[in-house]
Design a protein around this motif. Structure first.
Motif, PDB file in Angstrom:
ATOM      1  N   LYS A  66     115.331  -2.752 -89.682  1.00 25.83           N
ATOM      2  CA  LYS A  66     113.454  -3.002 -88.933  1.00 25.83           C
ATOM      3  C   LYS A  66     112.802  -3.138 -89.770  1.00 25.83           C
ATOM      4  O   LYS A  66     112.234  -3.160 -90.960  1.00 25.83           O
ATOM      5  N   PHE A  67     112.322  -5.072 -89.134  1.00 23.97           N
ATOM      6  CA  PHE A  67     111.263  -5.386 -89.465  1.00 23.97           C
ATOM      7  C   PHE A  67     109.955  -5.624 -88.868  1.00 23.97           C
ATOM      8  O   PHE A  67     110.840  -6.208 -87.313  1.00 23.97           O
ATOM      9  N   ASP A  68     109.210  -6.695 -89.313  1.00 30.55           N
ATOM     10  CA  ASP A  68     107.895  -7.592 -88.931  1.00 30.55           C
ATOM     11  C   ASP A  68     106.598  -7.953 -89.110  1.00 30.55           C
ATOM     12  O   ASP A  68     107.053  -7.074 -90.849  1.00 30.55           O
ATOM     13  N   SER A  69     105.956  -8.185 -88.486  1.00 36.35           N
ATOM     14  CA  SER A  69     104.909  -8.836 -89.406  1.00 36.35           C
ATOM     15  C   SER A  69     103.826  -7.633 -90.231  1.00 36.35           C
ATOM     16  O   SER A  69     104.424  -6.760 -89.909  1.00 36.35           O
ATOM     17  N   TRP A  70     102.935  -8.037 -90.834  1.00 37.37           N
ATOM     18  CA  TRP A  70     102.278  -6.942 -91.982  1.00 37.37           C
ATOM     19  C   TRP A  70     101.444  -5.958 -90.716  1.00 37.37           C
ATOM     20  O   TRP A  70     101.069  -4.990 -90.984  1.00 37.37           O
ATOM     21  N   SER A  71     100.668  -6.736 -90.372  1.00 35.80           N
ATOM     22  CA  SER A  71      99.232  -6.422 -89.490  1.00 35.80           C
ATOM     23  C   SER A  71     100.255  -5.560 -88.353  1.00 35.80           C
ATOM     24  O   SER A  71     100.026  -4.132 -88.065  1.00 35.80           O
ATOM     25  N   GLN A  72     101.856  -5.877 -88.041  1.00 39.85           N
ATOM     26  CA  GLN A  72     101.910  -4.893 -86.927  1.00 39.85           C
ATOM     27  C   GLN A  72     103.007  -3.327 -87.134  1.00 39.85           C
ATOM     28  O   GLN A  72     103.230  -2.627 -86.996  1.00 39.85           O
ATOM     29  N   TYR A  73     103.955  -4.097 -88.584  1.00 40.88           N
ATOM     30  CA  TYR A  73     103.864  -3.322 -89.406  1.00 40.88           C
ATOM     31  C   TYR A  73     102.978  -2.363 -89.460  1.00 40.88           C
ATOM     32  O   TYR A  73     103.615  -0.678 -89.026  1.00 40.88           O
ATOM     33  N   GLU A  74     101.727  -2.652 -90.201  1.00 37.84           N
ATOM     34  CA  GLU A  74     101.097  -1.108 -90.273  1.00 37.84           C
ATOM     35  C   GLU A  74     100.459  -0.706 -89.072  1.00 37.84           C
ATOM     36  O   GLU A  74      99.996   0.436 -89.563  1.00 37.84           O
ATOM     37  N   LYS A  75     100.090  -1.665 -87.965  1.00 31.02           N
ATOM     38  CA  LYS A  75      99.483  -0.264 -87.339  1.00 31.02           C
ATOM     39  C   LYS A  75     101.010   0.460 -86.485  1.00 31.02           C
ATOM     40  O   LYS A  75     100.633   1.689 -86.095  1.00 31.02           O
ATOM     41  N   ASN A  76     101.858   0.115 -86.387  1.00 34.51           N
ATOM     42  CA  ASN A  76     103.119   0.956 -86.202  1.00 34.51           C
ATOM     43  C   ASN A  76     103.331   2.294 -86.945  1.00 34.51           C
ATOM     44  O   ASN A  76     104.283   2.707 -86.129  1.00 34.51           O
ATOM     45  N   PHE A  77     103.372   2.205 -87.761  1.00 30.65           N
ATOM     46  CA  PHE A  77     103.509   2.713 -89.005  1.00 30.65           C
ATOM     47  C   PHE A  77     103.077   4.245 -89.004  1.00 30.65           C
ATOM     48  O   PHE A  77     103.492   5.260 -89.184  1.00 30.65           O
ATOM     49  N   GLN A  91     109.217   0.378 -96.628  1.00 29.84           N
ATOM     50  CA  GLN A  91     108.601  -0.601 -97.324  1.00 29.84           C
ATOM     51  C   GLN A  91     107.208   0.071 -97.340  1.00 29.84           C
ATOM     52  O   GLN A  91     106.638   0.343 -96.003  1.00 29.84           O
ATOM     53  N   ILE A  92     105.871   0.681 -98.038  1.00 35.73           N
ATOM     54  CA  ILE A  92     104.697   0.763 -98.135  1.00 35.73           C
ATOM     55  C   ILE A  92     103.893   0.651 -99.112  1.00 35.73           C
ATOM     56  O   ILE A  92     103.934  -0.067 -99.771  1.00 35.73           O
ATOM     57  N   ASP A  95      98.199   2.231-100.800  1.00 36.24           N
ATOM     58  CA  ASP A  95      97.195   3.145-100.574  1.00 36.24           C
ATOM     59  C   ASP A  95      97.522   4.439 -99.600  1.00 36.24           C
ATOM     60  O   ASP A  95      96.865   5.543 -99.790  1.00 36.24           O
ATOM     61  N   TRP A  96      99.078   3.512 -98.840  1.00 35.16           N
ATOM     62  CA  TRP A  96      99.819   5.069 -97.759  1.00 35.16           C
ATOM     63  C   TRP A  96      99.587   6.641 -98.785  1.00 35.16           C
ATOM     64  O   TRP A  96     100.224   7.647 -97.977  1.00 35.16           O
ATOM     65  N   LEU A  97     100.080   6.069-100.016  1.00 36.01           N
ATOM     66  CA  LEU A  97     100.675   7.627-100.265  1.00 36.01           C
ATOM     67  C   LEU A  97      99.215   8.824-100.444  1.00 36.01           C
ATOM     68  O   LEU A  97      99.455   9.841-100.416  1.00 36.01           O
ATOM     69  N   ASN A  98      97.835   8.277 -99.917  1.00 35.67           N
ATOM     70  CA  ASN A  98      97.047   8.480-100.465  1.00 35.67           C
ATOM     71  C   ASN A  98      96.904   8.969 -98.821  1.00 35.67           C
ATOM     72  O   ASN A  98      95.918  10.174 -98.481  1.00 35.67           O
ATOM     73  N   LYS A  99      96.593   7.938 -97.849  1.00 36.69           N
ATOM     74  CA  LYS A  99      96.765   8.247 -96.525  1.00 36.69           C
ATOM     75  C   LYS A  99      97.519   9.499 -96.388  1.00 36.69           C
ATOM     76  O   LYS A  99      97.626  10.273 -94.805  1.00 36.69           O
ATOM     77  N   TYR A 100      99.324   9.047 -96.122  1.00 41.77           N
ATOM     78  CA  TYR A 100      99.930  10.170 -95.932  1.00 41.77           C
ATOM     79  C   TYR A 100     100.816  10.967 -96.739  1.00 41.77           C
ATOM     80  O   TYR A 100     101.742  11.418 -95.839  1.00 41.77           O
ATOM     81  N   SER A 101     100.289  11.258 -97.527  1.00 40.01           N
ATOM     82  CA  SER A 101     101.371  12.366 -98.833  1.00 40.01           C
ATOM     83  C   SER A 101     100.064  12.302 -99.700  1.00 40.01           C
ATOM     84  O   SER A 101     100.087  12.775-100.863  1.00 40.01           O
ATOM     85  N   SER A 102      99.333  12.798 -99.837  1.00 44.72           N
ATOM     86  CA  SER A 102      97.924  13.122-100.575  1.00 44.72           C
ATOM     87  C   SER A 102      98.903  14.593-101.733  1.00 44.72           C
ATOM     88  O   SER A 102      97.999  14.390-102.332  1.00 44.72           O
ATOM     89  N   MET A 301     106.093  -1.186-102.497  1.00 45.07           N
ATOM     90  CA  MET A 301     106.220  -0.050-102.485  1.00 45.07           C
ATOM     91  C   MET A 301     107.585   0.816-102.185  1.00 45.07           C
ATOM     92  O   MET A 301     107.631  -0.163-100.853  1.00 45.07           O
ATOM     93  N   TYR A 302     108.979   0.712-102.760  1.00 41.27           N
ATOM     94  CA  TYR A 302     109.742   1.828-101.658  1.00 41.27           C
ATOM     95  C   TYR A 302     110.025   3.086-101.806  1.00 41.27           C
ATOM     96  O   TYR A 302     109.470   3.760-102.498  1.00 41.27           O
ATOM     97  N   ALA A 303     109.907   3.773 -99.756  1.00 42.53           N
ATOM     98  CA  ALA A 303     109.862   4.706-100.217  1.00 42.53           C
ATOM     99  C   ALA A 303     110.952   5.536 -99.564  1.00 42.53           C
ATOM    100  O   ALA A 303     111.973   5.427 -98.600  1.00 42.53           O
ATOM    101  N   ILE A 304     110.976   7.059 -99.886  1.00 45.36           N
ATOM    102  CA  ILE A 304     112.370   7.827 -98.427  1.00 45.36           C
ATOM    103  C   ILE A 304     111.937   8.561 -97.761  1.00 45.36           C
ATOM    104  O   ILE A 304     110.923   9.711 -98.145  1.00 45.36           O
ATOM    105  N   LYS A 305     111.953   8.906 -96.149  1.00 41.74           N
ATOM    106  CA  LYS A 305     111.489   9.379 -95.995  1.00 41.74           C
ATOM    107  C   LYS A 305     111.996  10.470 -95.644  1.00 41.74           C
ATOM    108  O   LYS A 305     112.631  11.546 -96.509  1.00 41.74           O
TER     109      LYS A 305
END
Length: 412
Positions: A66-77, A91-92, A95-102, A301-305
């Protein structure tokens, strides 16, 4: 007795046959691992080839891309994360660590999958960037920091010195201004970074706190905007277009740029197309400064669900992405110089490292003790956009300094 032996033999045959088949089915059952990333067509092309390689080596695993442009990927994530629709391996952004996993619970703790991920290819400092509350949420692919790069040919032909301090930078700009030229083209993001570096070096005080709050007074914020105005008015920063314009090199408006490490090739290719050479600069500093003012972050970075159904297989694929040498040779420097020692070794042995990107990596490692970990607030698009707009408006005389200060501070 003979009947008993025959019965027992038949029982063994059926037992071996059926249990053997069951074991075979379980082993050969194809299981799916979803993988998401952002990027251009080139990135998609080599990533899909890498997936084919992984699947050929692991025929019981099917990778669903599943892949997309940066802007669309960020929006969908954001929506996918809230609904649990994220890919197993993703791929994350840092700053998403702080946003989604504080609290460290937003992603799977990779420490628990150490049997499948070759963590020995990383230093503890490397892994600290992906750790939250002691939980390893993500693995860095490459590191990024803003760094100056220059047209070496111009400096050689004019017997000028590459600047390494703020005084040298403004002295160079004074010379260039005589011919309506500028030192740098840079993005709005890097304009903020440049201003932060100057302030923190000059006053030994952080502009932002770890929690994202401003750590400066209105007067101090005014000094930062005064500094940006000086950058613009004295021709350090190419401002007519308010943003990064590599084309300004061709029109002889700039002699350098401030770029992410993994973007250096943009400047190199442009200078080479003009028959010139590029050279990496140093982090601009104030002599004797107690604060470096410069910041470092993982390029991606790479993360796992967190609730991945097959975490061991996901970890095995993540390990392939960051440590497999064949895939490293496919990816090369597209995401920056790899952090993994194994991947880096593969590129070095095959002479696949672009020299300036490699020198940038050495600068990062040499200065690791003084470069600060990037704060999420410095990656916030709203903060970056507001700072640049108000700084340029003030520099061009469109608003007062107090109006610029108040408008920017209103974000908090």
């Amino acid at each position: 007795m003979r009947k008993d032996k025959i019965f027992f033999s038949l029982f063994l045959i059926f037992f071996v046959f059926f249990t053997g088949c069951a074991g075979k089915d379980e082993k050969e059952q194809v299981r799916t691992v979803q993988f998401s990333w952002w990027g251009n067509d080139f990135r998609a092309e080599y990533t899909l080839k890498g997936i084919e390689l992984f699947e050929s080596e692991n025929p019981y695993v099917k990778i669903e891309p599943k892949f997309d442009s940066w802007s669309q990927y960020e929006k969908n994530f954001e929506e996918d994360f809230e609904t649990g629709g994220c890919a197993d391996v993703m791929q994350i952004n840092f700053d998403w660590l702080n946003k989604y996993s504080s609290d460290g619970n937003g992603f799977y703790d990779i420490n628990n999958l150490a049997d499948y991920v070759e963590l020995y290819n990383y230093t503890l400092k490397d892994l600290d960037y992906g750790s939250v509350n002691g939980k390893l949420n993500a693995i860095p692919v490459a590191f990024n920091t803003a760094i100056p790069v220059f047209d070496k040919t111009f400096f050689d032909e004019n017997s000028l010195k590459i600047p390494s301090s703020w005084d040298e930078l403004f002295s160079l700009a004074k010379i260039l201004k005589q011919n309506d030229r500028y030192v740098f083209t840079l993005s709005n993001r890097h304009l903020l970074f440049l201003a932060v570096a100057w302030f923190e070096q000059t006053f030994s005080k952080k502009v932002f706190l770890m929690n994202g709050r401003l750590n400066v007074s209105e007067e101090e914020l005014g000094q930062i905007f005064d500094f940006v105005r000086r950058l613009v008015q004295e021709h350090v920063v190419y401002s007519p277009t308010r943003g990064f314009r590599i084309s300004a090199l061709k029109t002889q408006k700039i002699v350098g740029a401030v770029l992410w490490c993994n973007e250096i090739s943009l400047f190199v290719k442009e200078t080479e197309s003009l028959g010139k050479n590029a050279v990496l600069g140093n982090f601009i500093t104030t002599p004797g400064a107690k604060e470096s003012g410069w910041y470092l972050k993982p390029a991606s970075m790479y993360a796992i669900k967190k609730d991945c159904k097959n975490p061991e297989l996901a970890a095995k694929f993540l390990n392939f992405l960051v440590n497999n040498q064949d895939f490293a040779l496919m990816q090369k420097n597209d995401k920056g110089v790899p952090v993994s020692n194994k991947a880096l070794t593969a590129l070095m042995e095959k002479n696949q490292l672009e020299s300036l990107q490699y020198f940038a990596l050495l600068k990062i490692r040499f200065n690791r003790g003084s470069i600060n970990p990037m704060l999420p607030v410095m990656e916030d698009n709203a903060v970056i956009k507001s700072f640049a707009k108000n700084a340029f408006d003030y520099a061009e005389g469109k608003v007062s300094k107090m109006d610029a200060v108040n408008a920017f501070a209103s974000l908090w």
